[in-house]
Design a protein around this motif. Sequence first.
Motif: not given
Length: 376
Positions: A261-280
């Motif tokens: 998605k970051a390759v194709e979508d220019k709106r992806y920029s800066g820091v992205i936290n790539a963690v699942a929403p199921g916080v454990i």
Amino acid sequence: MRPFFKSGSWRKFVQSQMPGTAGPTAAEIRAEYQQARESILADVKAQRRNSIVLAGASGLLGTALEIALRADGHLVRTVSRRNGAHYPLHEDSLEWWKITADGGLPDCDTIVQVTGANILEAPLTESRLEEHYNSRVGITQLLGNRAKYLKEAPKTFIHASCAAMYPSNTETVFTEDYNGPVAEDFIGEMCQHMEQEAHKVFGSNTRIVHIRMGHLLGPEGLLRQAFFIDPKNRWHIGYYGDGQQWFPWIHFADAADIFCKAVEDKRYSGVINAVAPGVIRQKDLGRTMKTLCTDRNSWTLPAPSIIAKWMHTDRAFYLLQSRKVLPSQKLEELDFEFRFPTIDVAIKDLWEHYKYFDIAAMPQTPADLYQPQQQR
């Protein structure tokens, strides 16, 4: 999806190599791939698709990411230690020594870096620490310096950083907006330096994306090296310390999807936290593995801090630290959908479909990689 992938030729080729089966020859498959590649080149020239250099394509994430990017029709040139070993039907792979010379980096729109030595693999000797640094910060510097010799500067640079750069804290909730001090260990300092170097060597004209990943769950890596998932289904480590430490994680297929998605979508920029929403917490991971990956005769063993330090020596801190990291708000705003949002869905997928976390059983087609568990 391009012809090579749409026709299922890769699957046919793999099946044809099995004893007692017949199928298209390697030459026939290569010819079909070349036809698909010419179509991709036409799209790249017309700026409908991206020309990508993927650094670190021989690892778990890199292999999955290459499959996904090719399936989306992008022209991918891989750079890794093993030339073509992971994807033998193309000739678009390079070894590192080929790009160290000035002008050795192929022309491209996007550079994706997913390099890095395994943290838990070996004790952190001086030479090992240097390897960790060079395989991350050093590669970022190399790619940026070689990019200066391209006809046009890359439009996008995306690289894998680490959520472990946030300081260990049981109370603080970390989002991508956090701008405080990083962890006071080599991981925090290394990731911070890598992100700083990216801006220094690529400059302001390049869109830069720092993807800070949680613990990557896949058929190799953390679950085998730290929690000792046993192929004979006899025992595994349930948790380290008291198990109350927060455990940011992500399924490797979701991580690959974020990079795509970051390759194709220019709106992806800066820091992205790539963690699942199921916080454990780490103890929740142990309970899930006991429920889904073991039988009633197997053992789930806790590992107190002293045992963790005995087993992993100077790397124990990596398993004992606690940080509550939330998935990036940008992902929600951009309607990104996690395929494995909870730990039970992720562990069930890995256990049932990758044969006790065997890397050799990884899916070989985009359809296999991205089809959700419940639809298989």
